[in-house]
Design a protein around this motif. Structure first.
Motif, short mmCIF file in Angstrom:
data_model
loop_
_atom_site.label_atom_id
_atom_site.label_comp_id
_atom_site.label_asym_id
_atom_site.label_seq_id
_atom_site.Cartn_x
_atom_site.Cartn_y
_atom_site.Cartn_z
N TYR A 95 -13.16 9.72 46.39
CA TYR A 95 -11.97 9.21 45.71
C TYR A 95 -11.79 9.93 44.38
O TYR A 95 -12.72 10.51 43.84
CB TYR A 95 -12.07 7.71 45.49
CG TYR A 95 -13.29 7.25 44.73
CD1 TYR A 95 -13.33 7.25 43.35
CD2 TYR A 95 -14.43 6.82 45.42
CE1 TYR A 95 -14.45 6.82 42.65
CE2 TYR A 95 -15.56 6.39 44.72
CZ TYR A 95 -15.55 6.39 43.35
OH TYR A 95 -16.68 5.98 42.66
N ASN A 118 -4.34 3.96 39.96
CA ASN A 118 -4.16 4.37 41.35
C ASN A 118 -5.24 5.37 41.70
O ASN A 118 -5.39 6.39 41.03
CB ASN A 118 -2.76 4.98 41.54
CG ASN A 118 -2.59 5.54 42.94
OD1 ASN A 118 -2.60 6.74 43.13
ND2 ASN A 118 -2.45 4.66 43.90
N ARG A 120 -6.85 7.71 44.85
CA ARG A 120 -6.60 8.30 46.15
C ARG A 120 -7.95 8.41 46.85
O ARG A 120 -8.92 8.96 46.30
CB ARG A 120 -5.95 9.68 46.01
CG ARG A 120 -4.60 9.64 45.29
CD ARG A 120 -3.52 8.90 46.05
NE ARG A 120 -3.19 9.65 47.25
CZ ARG A 120 -2.51 9.17 48.27
NH1 ARG A 120 -2.07 7.94 48.26
NH2 ARG A 120 -2.26 9.91 49.31
N SER A 131 -3.83 5.37 49.02
CA SER A 131 -3.77 4.88 47.64
C SER A 131 -4.32 3.47 47.56
O SER A 131 -3.93 2.61 48.35
CB SER A 131 -2.32 4.86 47.14
OG SER A 131 -1.92 6.13 46.73
N TYR A 133 -4.72 0.48 44.64
CA TYR A 133 -4.29 0.07 43.30
C TYR A 133 -5.30 -0.92 42.74
O TYR A 133 -5.62 -1.93 43.40
CB TYR A 133 -2.89 -0.55 43.36
CG TYR A 133 -1.87 0.45 43.84
CD1 TYR A 133 -1.23 1.29 42.94
CD2 TYR A 133 -1.58 0.59 45.20
CE1 TYR A 133 -0.31 2.23 43.37
CE2 TYR A 133 -0.67 1.53 45.64
CZ TYR A 133 -0.03 2.34 44.72
OH TYR A 133 0.88 3.27 45.15
#
Length: 152
Positions: A95, A118, A120, A131, A133
């Motif tokens: 990530y 955010n 990824r 994504s 959050y």
């Protein structure tokens, strides 16, 4: 001086989001607010459940709430959460933080608002990144998002 710079930046950000845009309140997680997080180890939260809600963690309106900003552990808590996740078949994930976005109502944020981070996320043989959050200002019950599993 630093407080004024942060206040100015947040004001500009809120204004730039447009006045017609509603600020999510994260009321989806209202029943699970102020939950103390449990550590599996110093770098990983203990997560025992996979969400059945297809929006959990995958939309700004239903962000994962890891808490920790008051203790200056917010970014570390975000990583602790992500370290507890694996791909759909138990694959190790990777990530990166794509940035901050999406102001949400928060009593723990600046002037009643907080910005989400955010991230990824991907894993070997994934078709695309996902994504997630994360809200480091509020604390809620932690679950793995739909499509993810929990690290052993």
């Amino acid at each position: 001086m630093k407080k004024y710079a942060i206040l100015f930046a947040l004001t500009v950000l809120l204004i730039s989001c447009g006045s017609k845009k509603e600020v999510p309140s994260n009321k989806v997680n209202a029943e699970n607010k102020n939950v103390a997080q449990i550590l599996k180890d110093s770098n990983t939260f203990l997560i025992t459940e996979i969400s059945t809600d297809k929006t959990y963690g995958l939309t700004p309106e239903n962000a994962v709430e890891v808490g920790g900003s008051k203790e200056k552990e917010g970014p570390r808590n975000e990583r602790r959460y992500l370290n507890a996740l694996t791909g759909p078949n138990g694959e190790a994930i990777s990530y990166f933080r794509a940035g901050s976005c999406c102001p949400v109502e928060s009593k723990n944020g600046l002037m009643g608002y907080a910005m989400l981070d955010n991230y990824r996320v991907t894993w070997e043989n994934a078709k695309d990144t996902v994504s997630i959050y994360i809200n480091m200002y509020d604390s809620g019950k932690l679950k793995a998002p739909v499509g993810f599993t929990i690290a052993k």
